[in-house]
Design a protein around this motif. Structure first.
Motif, PDB file in Angstrom:
ATOM      1  N   SER A  51       1.638  -3.063  -2.194  1.00 41.03           N
ATOM      2  CA  SER A  51       0.504  -3.657  -3.683  1.00 41.03           C
ATOM      3  C   SER A  51      -0.669  -2.436  -3.112  1.00 41.03           C
ATOM      4  O   SER A  51      -0.806  -1.835  -2.824  1.00 41.03           O
ATOM      5  CB  SER A  51       0.040  -4.994  -2.849  1.00 41.03           C
ATOM      6  OG  SER A  51       1.811  -6.268  -3.285  1.00 41.03           O
ATOM      7  N   SER A  52      -1.293  -1.878  -4.617  1.00 44.98           N
ATOM      8  CA  SER A  52      -1.934  -1.299  -4.976  1.00 44.98           C
ATOM      9  C   SER A  52      -3.261  -1.536  -4.247  1.00 44.98           C
ATOM     10  O   SER A  52      -3.751  -0.173  -3.933  1.00 44.98           O
ATOM     11  CB  SER A  52      -2.507  -1.370  -6.210  1.00 44.98           C
ATOM     12  OG  SER A  52      -2.546  -2.535  -6.833  1.00 44.98           O
ATOM     13  N   GLY A  53      -3.412  -2.360  -3.810  1.00 40.20           N
ATOM     14  CA  GLY A  53      -4.766  -2.841  -2.695  1.00 40.20           C
ATOM     15  C   GLY A  53      -3.983  -2.215  -1.244  1.00 40.20           C
ATOM     16  O   GLY A  53      -5.420  -2.401   0.054  1.00 40.20           O
ATOM     17  N   PHE A  54      -2.948  -2.088  -0.860  1.00 41.42           N
ATOM     18  CA  PHE A  54      -2.660  -2.224   0.813  1.00 41.42           C
ATOM     19  C   PHE A  54      -1.998  -0.391   0.680  1.00 41.42           C
ATOM     20  O   PHE A  54      -1.330  -0.155   1.432  1.00 41.42           O
ATOM     21  CB  PHE A  54      -1.495  -2.500   1.156  1.00 41.42           C
ATOM     22  CG  PHE A  54      -2.279  -4.111   1.406  1.00 41.42           C
ATOM     23  CD1 PHE A  54      -2.860  -4.621   2.297  1.00 41.42           C
ATOM     24  CD2 PHE A  54      -2.029  -4.940  -0.066  1.00 41.42           C
ATOM     25  CE1 PHE A  54      -3.269  -6.049   2.246  1.00 41.42           C
ATOM     26  CE2 PHE A  54      -2.836  -6.606  -0.009  1.00 41.42           C
ATOM     27  CZ  PHE A  54      -3.106  -6.620   0.974  1.00 41.42           C
ATOM     28  N   ARG A  56      -3.290   2.902   0.263  1.00 44.41           N
ATOM     29  CA  ARG A  56      -4.373   3.449   0.603  1.00 44.41           C
ATOM     30  C   ARG A  56      -4.589   4.359   1.457  1.00 44.41           C
ATOM     31  O   ARG A  56      -2.658   5.322   0.771  1.00 44.41           O
ATOM     32  CB  ARG A  56      -5.435   3.293   2.134  1.00 44.41           C
ATOM     33  CG  ARG A  56      -5.619   1.585   1.679  1.00 44.41           C
ATOM     34  CD  ARG A  56      -6.460   1.535   2.263  1.00 44.41           C
ATOM     35  NE  ARG A  56      -6.168   0.202   3.623  1.00 44.41           N
ATOM     36  CZ  ARG A  56      -5.389  -0.889   3.884  1.00 44.41           C
ATOM     37  NH1 ARG A  56      -5.648  -1.818   2.417  1.00 44.41           N
ATOM     38  NH2 ARG A  56      -4.761  -1.292   5.013  1.00 44.41           N
ATOM     39  N   PRO A  67       1.707   4.979  -4.297  1.00 43.97           N
ATOM     40  CA  PRO A  67       2.283   3.667  -4.489  1.00 43.97           C
ATOM     41  C   PRO A  67       3.300   3.405  -5.505  1.00 43.97           C
ATOM     42  O   PRO A  67       4.028   4.871  -5.388  1.00 43.97           O
ATOM     43  CB  PRO A  67       1.475   4.473  -5.881  1.00 43.97           C
ATOM     44  CG  PRO A  67       0.713   5.406  -5.405  1.00 43.97           C
ATOM     45  CD  PRO A  67       0.559   5.981  -3.513  1.00 43.97           C
ATOM     46  N   ASN A  94       5.055  -9.996  -9.971  1.00 45.69           N
ATOM     47  CA  ASN A  94       4.938  -8.564  -9.811  1.00 45.69           C
ATOM     48  C   ASN A  94       6.269  -7.650  -9.318  1.00 45.69           C
ATOM     49  O   ASN A  94       7.064  -7.402  -9.654  1.00 45.69           O
ATOM     50  CB  ASN A  94       4.266  -8.493  -9.080  1.00 45.69           C
ATOM     51  CG  ASN A  94       4.311  -6.169  -9.001  1.00 45.69           C
ATOM     52  OD1 ASN A  94       3.722  -5.232 -10.313  1.00 45.69           O
ATOM     53  ND2 ASN A  94       3.725  -5.747  -8.038  1.00 45.69           N
TER      54      ASN A  94
END
Length: 351
Positions: A51-54, A56, A67, A94
């Motif tokens: 997921s986008s926040g994970f 890094r 991504p 999602n």
């Protein structure tokens, strides 16, 4: 043969046969288990996403976490394997949206234990699976059972939508709480299911006993339930017998029986010695079968309504209903799957 249809190939066989790049979505404990099986089966992993926040700047099992858009630009077609669990609606939506654009499979690994739901597992337990299917109370429960087994075997994510129900449905159609219920909550966590019970019982109940083995979580349980009347908290693991048992405290829901720290253990029979329970919830990270064995007398004599987690071990889906029926054949055993990816929150409801 099973007395219902499942996919021709297991999810692992599908992944062995595919010529598409395989992209793993998830980097937690479940992903580690899946990669270990991939290595044994010579399944090639082409990339890792999250997921986008994970995402890094990091690596997982030797591959950079990228991504999803990176792989969409790199490959014309690819298969995504989901290797983490979630019940968060936005995250689930999602994943289902991704499945409309790409092939998505879920290679299921058990929360506890090593037996995966592959072809060898089906063949080894085919009689038990068919027996458990026949013990269910109605066609709806049997449909959910069939979908669950097929999902565990074939890994097709669309099957989850076909078998999921909202939790409120089971309270309305099956459990139907009456006044003066006596609730035993095994695996009470921080009190979330106590809160649900009180709400469904409309605040009218006789007694609540909530057991939680992890000490830090138990303290939060007591704090969250301090304003409830007729509430008793028990800091112990509920197992097949009284004594002590090894326990691993891994923060909250990941804590489980098995570890170097010794903690107090009680049987369900002992937990209920001063109570005649009318409703028991058992969600104990793979100890469900042992807990039921330690409470045979309670289950036989009082026939309490029960809510039992069916997904921690691969064999729970058939061993639990077979054992419950053997102890008290008067039970009507229902099965439900509440929204979750993978098929966690699959529960037996017995009345």
């Amino acid at each position: 043969m099973l007395n219902f249809k499942i996919d021709r190939l297991s999810v692992w066989e599908k992944l062995q046969e595919t010529t598409e790049p395989i992209i793993m979505y998830g980097t937690g404990n479940g992903a580690d288990k899946v990669v270990d099986i991939f290595e044994k089966l010579n399944i090639k992993l082409s990339g890792i996403t999250a997921s986008s926040g994970f995402v890094r700047e990091r690596f997982f099992r030797g591959l950079p976490v990228k991504p999803l858009e990176y792989f969409e630009d790199k490959y014309d077609e690819f298969t995504i394997v989901i290797t983490f669990g979630t019940s968060i609606p936005d995250v689930m939506n999602n994943i289902f949206n991704i499945a409309e654009k790409h092939r998505v499979l879920v290679p299921c690994v058990p929360v506890i234990g090593k037996d995966i739901f592959d072809r060898a597992f089906i063949i080894s337990h085919i009689k038990e699976i068919n027996l458990a299917h026949s013990l269910l109370a109605d066609d709806f429960s049997r449909k959910i059972f069939e979908g669950y087994v097929n999902f565990q075997f074939g890994g097709r994510i669309e099957l989850l939508k076909e078998i999921e129900t909202p939790e409120c449905e089971i309270y309305e159609n099956v459990l139907k709480f009456k006044q003066a219920e006596s609730f035993i909550d095994i695996g009470a966590y921080r009190g979330d299911t106590v809160e649900k019970f009180v709400k469904q019982a409309k605040g009218s109940y006789r007694k609540i006993i909530a057991a939680e083995p992890d000490y830090k979580t138990y303290q939060k349980l007591i704090k969250n339930c301090e304003n409830l009347s007729n509430f008793t908290g028990v800091n112990a693991a509920i197992t097949a017998s009284d004594g002590e048992i090894g326990f691993s405290s891994l923060a909250g829901r990941q804590s489980a029986v098995g570890g170097e720290n010794m903690i107090k253990s009680l049987s369900l029979h002992t937990l209920c010695k001063d109570s005649e329970p009318t409703f028991i919830k058992i969600d104990s990270e793979g100890c469900e079968l042992e807990i039921i064995k330690g409470g045979e007398e309670v289950i036989r004599n009082f026939k309490p309504k029960m809510n039992i987690a069916a997904y921690h071990k691969s064999e729970d889906i058939f061993k639990l209903p077979i054992l419950i029926n053997a102890i008290n054949p008067e039970y009507k055993i229902h099965l439900r799957h509440h929204p979750y990816i993978p098929a966690w929150d699959t529960l037996f409801y017995c009345v």
